[in-house]
Scaffold this motif. Structure first.
Motif, short mmCIF file in Angstrom:
data_model
loop_
_atom_site.label_atom_id
_atom_site.label_comp_id
_atom_site.label_asym_id
_atom_site.label_seq_id
_atom_site.Cartn_x
_atom_site.Cartn_y
_atom_site.Cartn_z
N GLY A 113 0.85 -1.22 0.05
CA GLY A 113 0.03 0.17 0.06
C GLY A 113 0.94 1.37 0.11
N GLU A 114 0.11 2.38 0.30
CA GLU A 114 1.08 3.63 0.39
C GLU A 114 1.61 3.91 1.57
OE1 GLU A 114 -1.20 6.92 -1.68
OE2 GLU A 114 -1.10 8.03 0.30
N ALA A 115 0.81 4.07 2.73
CA ALA A 115 1.50 4.54 3.99
C ALA A 115 0.53 4.39 5.09
CB ALA A 115 1.92 6.09 3.60
N PRO A 116 0.84 4.44 6.13
CA PRO A 116 0.02 4.33 7.15
C PRO A 116 -1.24 5.61 7.28
CG PRO A 116 2.04 3.77 8.22
CD PRO A 116 2.20 4.37 6.63
N GLY A 117 -2.39 5.30 7.88
CA GLY A 117 -3.14 6.53 8.17
C GLY A 117 -3.17 6.52 9.60
N GLU A 120 -3.85 3.15 11.37
CA GLU A 120 -2.63 2.43 11.31
C GLU A 120 -1.43 2.97 12.43
OE1 GLU A 120 -4.27 3.60 8.63
OE2 GLU A 120 -5.27 1.55 7.99
N PRO A 126 -0.48 -2.11 9.09
CA PRO A 126 -0.75 -1.77 8.04
C PRO A 126 -2.43 -2.06 7.68
CG PRO A 126 0.58 -3.36 7.52
CD PRO A 126 0.59 -3.11 8.98
N PHE A 127 -3.22 -1.19 7.07
CA PHE A 127 -4.69 -1.38 6.75
C PHE A 127 -5.30 -2.12 7.55
CE2 PHE A 127 -2.54 -1.41 2.50
CZ PHE A 127 -3.42 -0.59 1.79
N ASN A 159 3.68 -1.25 3.27
CA ASN A 159 3.51 0.02 2.66
C ASN A 159 4.70 0.39 2.07
OD1 ASN A 159 0.79 0.57 3.18
ND2 ASN A 159 1.10 0.78 5.22
N HIS A 232 -6.61 1.37 -5.10
CA HIS A 232 -6.42 1.21 -3.67
C HIS A 232 -7.88 1.16 -2.98
CE1 HIS A 232 -5.44 2.48 0.33
NE2 HIS A 232 -4.21 2.74 -0.10
N1 URA Z 1 -3.69 3.12 3.16
C1 URA Z 1 -2.43 2.48 2.76
O1 URA Z 1 -1.94 2.50 1.86
N2 URA Z 1 -1.84 1.83 3.79
C2 URA Z 1 -2.32 1.67 4.83
O2 URA Z 1 -1.71 1.14 5.86
C3 URA Z 1 -3.58 2.16 5.17
C4 URA Z 1 -4.31 2.89 4.43
#
Ligand code: URA
Length: 259
Positions: A113-117, A120, A126-127, A159, A232
């Motif tokens: 994925g991209e990055a923690p929100g 997370e 993650p996710f 991520n 996504h």
């Molecule tokens: N979106 C992401 O790309 N990664 C995450 O861990 C949470 C949301």
């Protein structure tokens, strides 16, 4: 001036000074040498003199530092430690957690994925927020899940960035570039059979491509492994009509795992 001292006080003071080596009376009144120093005119800097040398911090190339650190990591534990010790990615300072991975490292499928929100960042995984819950339902539809002990039914999730960007802003190109050596090492060490890229950020990082609407659903390769870009899950939450394409991509993954 009456100091209030007795004859004997003054005599004792005098004897003490003589003992210290003051054997000559020069003036009747004391001189305040601190006041004299403060009143002195300051010397003007010499305009013709060269400026003193400035101590320059040596220039650091964060990508080069990351490459060396990632290469030296012999396993995932060492990789996580090397990433946590990496001091060049500013978003680290505002994040609560270092979010490295979830799921089964022996899984055939690695999801990036991209990055923690926010969720997370709180959970350190993650996710796990709304997008993550949708991801779990999507995987469940093809009998996969991050909680499966059986590697054949499990997934491994990470991520591009392990820290939450402030206010969930999109990762910057420089941040992606400096964390890419770690991500590539992560893929090499986890050694999945199939990679799924969720949204534009991992596509930019690993394929140098964006435009997920165009590139999703088309198999490509990352580090010699088959790789499928997908929408996504956060995008699917906002654009429910795109779930049709996401379903087609899930079937693609299912078919690939059966071969
Ligand atoms: N979106 C992401 O790309 N990664 C995450 O861990 C949470 C949301």
């Amino acid at each position: 001036m009456d100091s209030g001292n007795t004859y004997w006080d003054d005599r004792a003071l005098l004897e003490w000074q003589v003992e210290l080596g003051a054997d000559e009376a020069i003036q009747d009144a004391p001189i305040d040498r601190y006041a004299l120093e403060a009143a002195k005119p300051k010397a003007k800097p010499d305009a013709s003199a060269p400026p003193p040398p400035v101590q320059q911090e040596p220039e650091v190339d964060p990508v080069a530092v990351a490459r060396v650190a990632a290469k030296n990591a012999a396993d995932l534990e060492q990789l996580a430690a090397a990433m946590q010790a990496f001091e060049h990615c500013e978003i680290k300072r505002g994040a609560r957690s270092f979010v490295f991975c979830d799921g089964n490292v022996d899984a055939r499928v690695m999801i990036i994925g991209e990055a923690p929100g926010r969720d997370e960042d709180r959970a350190g995984k993650p996710f796990v927020g709304r997008a993550g819950q949708l991801l779990d339902r999507m995987l469940d539809a093809i009998q996969l899940g991050r909680g499966h002990e059986d590697a054949a039914k499990s997934v491994y999730i990470t991520n591009v960035l392990p820290w939450r960007p402030p206010s969930n802003r999109a990762p910057e190109a420089a941040e992606i570039a400096m964390m890419l050596p770690f991500l590539e090492r992560h893929i090499a060490l986890a050694d999945p059979e199939v990679i799924i890229l969720m949204g534009n950020t991992p596509c930019q990082a690993l394929l140098r491509k964006s435009g997920i609407t165009r590139i999703r659903g088309n198999w490509t390769e990352v580090l010699g492994k088959p790789c499928l870009p997908m929408f996504h899950p956060a995008y699917l939450l906002r654009n429910t009509a795109a779930k049709r394409e996401a379903w087609a991509d899930l079937l693609e993954i299912n078919a690939r795992l059966k071969t």
